[in-house]
Motif scaffolding. Structure first.
Motif, PDB file in Angstrom:
ATOM      1  N   LEU A 507     -14.964  -0.802 -15.885  1.00 21.68           N
ATOM      2  CA  LEU A 507     -13.584  -1.261 -15.768  1.00 21.68           C
ATOM      3  C   LEU A 507     -13.100  -1.009 -14.346  1.00 21.68           C
ATOM      4  O   LEU A 507     -13.581  -0.121 -13.664  1.00 21.68           O
ATOM      5  CB  LEU A 507     -12.673  -0.523 -16.745  1.00 21.68           C
ATOM      6  N   THR A 508     -12.112  -1.775 -13.916  1.00 21.37           N
ATOM      7  CA  THR A 508     -11.496  -1.540 -12.620  1.00 21.37           C
ATOM      8  C   THR A 508     -10.111  -0.962 -12.842  1.00 21.37           C
ATOM      9  O   THR A 508      -9.619  -0.877 -13.965  1.00 21.37           O
ATOM     10  CB  THR A 508     -11.376  -2.852 -11.830  1.00 21.37           C
ATOM     11  N   ASN A 509      -9.451  -0.583 -11.770  1.00 22.84           N
ATOM     12  CA  ASN A 509      -8.111   0.006 -11.894  1.00 22.84           C
ATOM     13  C   ASN A 509      -7.108  -0.973 -12.485  1.00 22.84           C
ATOM     14  O   ASN A 509      -6.067  -0.578 -12.977  1.00 22.84           O
ATOM     15  CB  ASN A 509      -7.609   0.479 -10.519  1.00 22.84           C
ATOM     16  N   GLU A 510      -7.422  -2.291 -12.417  1.00 23.21           N
ATOM     17  CA  GLU A 510      -6.492  -3.279 -12.962  1.00 23.21           C
ATOM     18  C   GLU A 510      -6.636  -3.445 -14.465  1.00 23.21           C
ATOM     19  O   GLU A 510      -5.820  -4.094 -15.102  1.00 23.21           O
ATOM     20  CB  GLU A 510      -6.700  -4.641 -12.274  1.00 23.21           C
ATOM     21  N   HIS A 511      -7.709  -2.911 -15.036  1.00 21.92           N
ATOM     22  CA  HIS A 511      -7.898  -3.057 -16.467  1.00 21.92           C
ATOM     23  C   HIS A 511      -7.002  -2.083 -17.234  1.00 21.92           C
ATOM     24  O   HIS A 511      -6.467  -1.138 -16.669  1.00 21.92           O
ATOM     25  CB  HIS A 511      -9.368  -2.854 -16.842  1.00 21.92           C
ATOM     26  N   SER A 512      -6.888  -2.312 -18.528  1.00 25.93           N
ATOM     27  CA  SER A 512      -5.855  -1.632 -19.301  1.00 25.93           C
ATOM     28  C   SER A 512      -6.400  -0.520 -20.184  1.00 25.93           C
ATOM     29  O   SER A 512      -7.605  -0.458 -20.470  1.00 25.93           O
ATOM     30  CB  SER A 512      -5.129  -2.656 -20.177  1.00 25.93           C
ATOM     31  N   GLU A 513      -5.465   0.320 -20.630  1.00 24.29           N
ATOM     32  CA  GLU A 513      -5.798   1.365 -21.591  1.00 24.29           C
ATOM     33  C   GLU A 513      -6.309   0.733 -22.885  1.00 24.29           C
ATOM     34  O   GLU A 513      -7.183   1.292 -23.556  1.00 24.29           O
ATOM     35  CB  GLU A 513      -4.559   2.212 -21.897  1.00 24.29           C
ATOM     36  N   PHE A 514      -5.779  -0.422 -23.232  1.00 24.79           N
ATOM     37  CA  PHE A 514      -6.206  -1.099 -24.453  1.00 24.79           C
ATOM     38  C   PHE A 514      -7.667  -1.512 -24.355  1.00 24.79           C
ATOM     39  O   PHE A 514      -8.447  -1.323 -25.299  1.00 24.79           O
ATOM     40  CB  PHE A 514      -5.319  -2.315 -24.699  1.00 24.79           C
ATOM     41  N   GLU A 515      -8.067  -2.064 -23.215  1.00 23.53           N
ATOM     42  CA  GLU A 515      -9.463  -2.458 -23.050  1.00 23.53           C
ATOM     43  C   GLU A 515     -10.381  -1.257 -23.142  1.00 23.53           C
ATOM     44  O   GLU A 515     -11.441  -1.306 -23.778  1.00 23.53           O
ATOM     45  CB  GLU A 515      -9.668  -3.181 -21.720  1.00 23.53           C
ATOM     46  N   LEU A 516      -9.996  -0.159 -22.519  1.00 26.36           N
ATOM     47  CA  LEU A 516     -10.809   1.041 -22.570  1.00 26.36           C
ATOM     48  C   LEU A 516     -10.973   1.525 -24.013  1.00 26.36           C
ATOM     49  O   LEU A 516     -12.068   1.908 -24.439  1.00 26.36           O
ATOM     50  CB  LEU A 516     -10.168   2.144 -21.712  1.00 26.36           C
ATOM     51  N   PHE A 517      -9.885   1.488 -24.770  1.00 28.49           N
ATOM     52  CA  PHE A 517      -9.937   1.917 -26.169  1.00 28.49           C
ATOM     53  C   PHE A 517     -10.901   1.044 -26.967  1.00 28.49           C
ATOM     54  O   PHE A 517     -11.717   1.557 -27.757  1.00 28.49           O
ATOM     55  CB  PHE A 517      -8.530   1.845 -26.776  1.00 28.49           C
ATOM     56  N   VAL A 518     -10.830  -0.274 -26.796  1.00 28.75           N
ATOM     57  CA  VAL A 518     -11.708  -1.173 -27.541  1.00 28.75           C
ATOM     58  C   VAL A 518     -13.167  -0.934 -27.142  1.00 28.75           C
ATOM     59  O   VAL A 518     -14.061  -0.917 -28.001  1.00 28.75           O
ATOM     60  CB  VAL A 518     -11.307  -2.650 -27.314  1.00 28.75           C
ATOM     61  N   GLN A 519     -13.416  -0.728 -25.857  1.00 32.47           N
ATOM     62  CA  GLN A 519     -14.774  -0.453 -25.400  1.00 32.47           C
ATOM     63  C   GLN A 519     -15.315   0.830 -26.030  1.00 32.47           C
ATOM     64  O   GLN A 519     -16.459   0.884 -26.488  1.00 32.47           O
ATOM     65  CB  GLN A 519     -14.787  -0.323 -23.868  1.00 32.47           C
ATOM     66  N   GLN A 520     -14.498   1.851 -26.063  1.00 30.13           N
ATOM     67  CA  GLN A 520     -14.939   3.145 -26.584  1.00 30.13           C
ATOM     68  C   GLN A 520     -15.114   3.141 -28.102  1.00 30.13           C
ATOM     69  O   GLN A 520     -15.891   3.940 -28.636  1.00 30.13           O
ATOM     70  CB  GLN A 520     -13.935   4.232 -26.197  1.00 30.13           C
ATOM     71  N   ASN A 521     -14.392   2.257 -28.803  1.00 24.34           N
ATOM     72  CA  ASN A 521     -14.384   2.289 -30.263  1.00 24.34           C
ATOM     73  C   ASN A 521     -14.872   0.980 -30.874  1.00 24.34           C
ATOM     74  O   ASN A 521     -14.531   0.670 -32.019  1.00 24.34           O
ATOM     75  CB  ASN A 521     -12.973   2.590 -30.772  1.00 24.34           C
ATOM     76  N   ALA A 522     -15.665   0.221 -30.131  1.00 26.90           N
ATOM     77  CA  ALA A 522     -16.077  -1.111 -30.591  1.00 26.90           C
ATOM     78  C   ALA A 522     -16.776  -1.052 -31.945  1.00 26.90           C
ATOM     79  O   ALA A 522     -16.483  -1.857 -32.835  1.00 26.90           O
ATOM     80  CB  ALA A 522     -16.977  -1.762 -29.543  1.00 26.90           C
ATOM     81  N   SER A 523     -17.679  -0.107 -32.123  1.00 26.61           N
ATOM     82  CA  SER A 523     -18.428  -0.027 -33.377  1.00 26.61           C
ATOM     83  C   SER A 523     -17.504   0.282 -34.551  1.00 26.61           C
ATOM     84  O   SER A 523     -17.599  -0.342 -35.610  1.00 26.61           O
ATOM     85  CB  SER A 523     -19.510   1.049 -33.258  1.00 26.61           C
TER      86      SER A 523
END
Length: 863
Positions: A507-523
């Motif tokens: 992710l870059t600094n422009e990406h969101s907390e929401f994207e990070l959450f989905v990436q971390q909890n995709a399964s």
């Protein structure tokens, strides 16, 4: 009509008769009826022996029997009445009742075989006539059921997921492809079964493809068999159900084939039997030798050839089965039912079937289907325009016409705007049906409360990824923050990541907390890696920092904190202003709007109402305009602590501005005076403490724009009157009195060159006179409030500079004090001493002074 067509129609007619004569219902009712007619003599004797002689002949024409008869008759009538509203009678049971009634009537009127007894005193009514009553009442129920069926209003309920059937048009453009396949099937005569696979995703229209294929071959000499293996409970049940289905379909064409198929089925099932069942089969084969499986297969194949008709077996939804059931169906197609002139047309999702095959045999599973299906048809992807048109049509059939334009614009689009948020999300007709049903269910109570396109986006997310949808709502405080605060139009935006937590996920600094959450909890969220980007794009389209800020979005937008909950609650929450209720109120007359504003105030919805009034920019007609403006004034005059609730002055001034006769031309036929009269009436209704009206008038009087219909001089007189009226009900020297005094001031704008102006604030003589008169009456209350302290000093004081504004100078104020009758005021005498000390400093410096009569409070400067 050519000879071929005539011959085909003739054969079809003969087959229809054959099927009707061999139908289960015809055999079940026809044969017993024929036997009854042929063997009526023995049946009469048996009936007499078992029923008439021991039972009916014992019935006597007595009062007791009459009572019993009428009780039974009334009971049956009451039972009928209880069923008249909602009861579905059995047509088969009624048919039996009719047959029995006809037989009874025959023997009652034309035969003397049985002796029947009439009621005592009623020679025309027999006790056994109860049979006729039962049939008659059930006939009424059945007739009512037939005529009471009302067609459902299209679009008003849930949309079903049915296929094209025999009548519906081909919306997907499959027909040319189907025609090509049908032609090749008709021209083929295989020695072994040909299997044709129809591959498509769930909901892609495989069943509709079947329906179109059946339409194309309706005149061909074929036997059509629909087999649904997912109705079977086990692999063995699949075998039995399959051959039972084939038996029923081929019975009209061959007398011996059903028996052969039955024997063949038993043989196949015995191969799968275990324990005692298998032992019994083997023992039977030793005692009574049977044909081998291969012999039976060859004989069945021979008889199928003799029928000289293509057998087309449609197997739908193979991808509903588990791996063992899929294997059994494939075995049927490949081996056990691979008969001559037979075609298996099988619908499935290839990826699902291959996954099931892999679970049973991983070796070379990707090429397994190539051994089974001689041809595999991959259904083409739909044109997105067709999908969106279908969704729009379903919704328009449900919602009223005044909402159709919105649906058309947001679902189908316009020549200048295309709603591309559907791409990659809604790809099949099943998706359309599910989304349509979800919107109808969840939007009903919010139709006027939300932005339709925004609601649809969130509904798509809920439909496809319910876990992500729920997490976004539940954790909204983590994913969103409020930005763009401007006149109450603050809105939610996605929080961006400002640290290195996103680096492992690229992710870059422009990406969101929401994207990070989905990436971390995709399964845990049941999201595949390739699905994350579309999810993020969907949410970014609503809350992304690149989108229009909140003040440019609709007042109903999900980005507004006051509306956010509505999009997830599917109803107007307690403590939230209903848009439908608001629109209804401003579209009514003023008394009703006034009542509604009072109700909103009691519900503590002041801020919501203020925000909604601020968002009004245009009006449909004069009535709507005047009612809304009256509502704004009434609302703004509501008490709020010691003042009034108020309004945003600049926005209200813009709303009421008659620049270039904008309002008077639109609503008053160009009559500015008529518009001004309306505004005068509004201002005449000002209520104490007059804080809203005076503040608004002050804004107008100090503005460089003078497009308000009532001119400045008249406005000054109005605000001075408000000031005067307030002083006449004086209770305490409060903030509002000062506020009203300052509200009487105005600005004069003097050009200084170019487009630059200098402004000078002026207090009218009339306002000063009102203030001086009030001071004269309440001198003891006035003096403490004009004693000020320098910053951070508590022992030196001076007189507030407001005195120079009111009196012109400190000296004039001194003359005023000297002319007062101070005989009864100790406070004036003490203040006079303080005044003289300040005079020695030319009123420029604070002086120490100890007040004993006047109670001085360091409250900051009075201005």
């Amino acid at each position: 009509m050519n000879k071929t067509t005539t011959s085909s129609n003739y054969l079809t007619w003969l087959i229809s008769i054959r099927q009707a004569l061999t139908h289960k219902t015809a055999l079940s009712y026809g044969l017993p009826l024929i036997l009854l007619i042929v063997l009526h003599k023995p049946i009469e004797e048996v009936t007499s022996l078992l029923i008439v002689t021991p039972v009916l002949s014992k019935v006597a024409s007595t009062d007791i029997d009459n009572i019993i008869f009428w009780l039974i008759a009334v009971y049956l009538l009451l039972l009928f009445l209880s069923r008249i509203i909602s009861f579905v009678p059995s047509a088969k049971a009624f048919l039996i009742q009719v047959i029995i009634s006809l037989i009874y009537l025959y023997y009652r009127h034309y035969q003397d075989v049985w002796i029947l007894h009439p009621l005592k005193g009623h020679q025309d009514i027999y006790y056994t006539d109860i049979i006729i009553e039962i049939a008659f009442l059930n006939a009424i129920l059945l007739i009512r059921q037939l005529f009471a069926k009302k067609p459902l209003i299209a679009g008003k309920g849930f949309d079903d997921d049915s296929s094209l059937g025999k009548q519906k048009p081909d919306l997907l453009g499959y027909e040319p492809y189907v025609q090509s396949l049908a032609t090749r099937v008709e021209q083929s005569r295989p020695e072994k079964a040909i299997a044709i696979g129809i591959n498509g995703r769930w909901g892609s229209g495989k069943t509709s493809f079947f329906d179109l294929l059946k339409r194309k071959m309706v005149t061909s000499p074929i036997i059509v068999i629909d087999f649904n293996p997912w109705n079977s409970l086990s692999p063995n049940a699949i075998i039995k159900d399959f051959f039972d289905t084939v038996q029923r379909a081929t019975r009209p064409y061959h007398s011996q084939l059903p028996k052969l198929l039955d024997t063949y089925t038993d043989k196949l099932i015995s191969l799968h039997s275990e324990g005692w069942g298998k032992f019994a089969k083997e023992l039977k084969s030793v005692i009574l030798p049977e044909q081998s499986l291969n012999d039976l297969y060859d004989q069945i194949n021979k008889e199928i050839k003799a029928i000289d008709r293509k057998i087309i077996i449609y197997i739908d939804d193979l991808d509903r089965l588990d791996k063992e059931e899929i294997a059994e169906v494939i075995r049927l197609i490949r081996n056990t039912a691979s008969f001559s002139n037979t075609f298996f047309i099988v619908a499935y999702d290839r990826d699902y079937v291959l996954t099931a095959i892999k679970a049973m045999n991983a070796f070379n599973h990707n090429h397994f289907l190539e051994k089974i299906f001689q041809i595999e048809v991959n259904l083409p992807y739909f044109d997105p325009a067709i999908i969106q048109r279908k969704l729009a049509d379903l919704l328009k059939a449900y919602y009223s016409e005044d909402y159709h334009e919105n649906i058309e614009k947001e679902i189908v689009g316009t020549p200048s705007a295309y709603p591309n948020y559907f791409e990659g999300w809604i790809e099949t007709l099943r998706d359309v049906t599910r989304l349509s049903n979800g919107i109808k269910l969840n939007l009903d109570m919010l139709l006027t409360e939300v932005v339709f396109s925004e609601f649809v986006r969130l509904e798509i997310l809920r439909l496809k990824y319910p876990s992500v949808y729920e997490a976004f709502y539940r954790r909204s405080g983590t994913f969103l923050h409020i930005s763009d605060k401007h006149n109450g139009t603050d809105g939610y935006q996605l929080k961006t990541i400002s640290d290195k937590r996103g680096e492992p996920f690229y992710l870059t600094n422009e990406h969101s907390e929401f994207e990070l959450f989905v990436q971390q909890n995709a399964s845990r969220l049941s999201v595949e890696q390739h699905e994350i980007a579309p999810i993020i794009d969907l949410i970014d389209g609503l809350f992304g920092v690149s989108m229009l800020t909140a003040r440019f979005r609709s007042h109903l937008s999900v980005v507004h904190p006051s509306r956010f909950e509505l999009y997830f609650s599917y109803s107007v929450l307690e403590g939230k202003l209903s848009e439908a209720e608001f629109l209804k109120a401003i579209e009514s007359d003023f008394p009703q709007l006034k009542t509604q504003i009072d109700e909103w105030n009691r519900e503590k919805l002041n801020f919501e109402v203020l925000r909604r009034f601020l968002q009004i920019k245009t009006f449909k007609n004069r009535k709507r305009f005047e009612t809304t403006v009256e509502g704004i004034f009434y609302f703004a005059r509501q008490p709020d602590n010691d003042a009034q609730y108020g309004f945003e002055n600049r926005q209200l001034a813009d709303l009421l501005s008659d620049d270039k006769k904008r309002i008077s031309k639109q609503f008053y036929d160009g009559k500015s005076d008529e518009y001004a009269t309306f505004l005068r009436r509004l201002l005449d209704g000002a209520t104490s403490p007059y804080s809203f009206d005076s503040t608004f008038l002050e804004h107008l009087n100090k503005s460089s724009d003078d497009s308000f219909p009532i001119h400045k001089q008249e406005r000054l007189k109005i605000v001075q009157k408000l000031f005067y009226d307030y002083t006449q009900n004086f209770k305490a020297w409060d903030y509002n009195l000062w506020h009203l005094y300052h509200a009487c001031s105005y600005k004069e704008w003097t050009p200084t060159g170019g487009s630059v102006y200098r402004s000078d604030t002026i207090y009218p003589v009339e306002a000063n006179q009102i203030m001086i008169a009030t001071i004269t009456k309440h001198i003891d209350a006035f003096l403490p409030v004009i004693i000020d302290f320098p910053p951070f000093v508590n022992d030196h004081m001076y007189i507030s500079g407001i005195i120079k504004t009111i009196f012109g100078s400190y000296e004039a104020f001194g003359d005023f004090l000297n002319n007062l009758d101070t005989s009864s005021s100790v406070a004036v005498k003490e203040f006079d001493e303080f005044y003289r000390q300040l005079a020695t400093q030319n009123f420029e410096k604070a002086v120490p002074f100890e007040f004993t009569v006047i109670k001085v409070v360091n409250r900051g400067q009075v201005n």
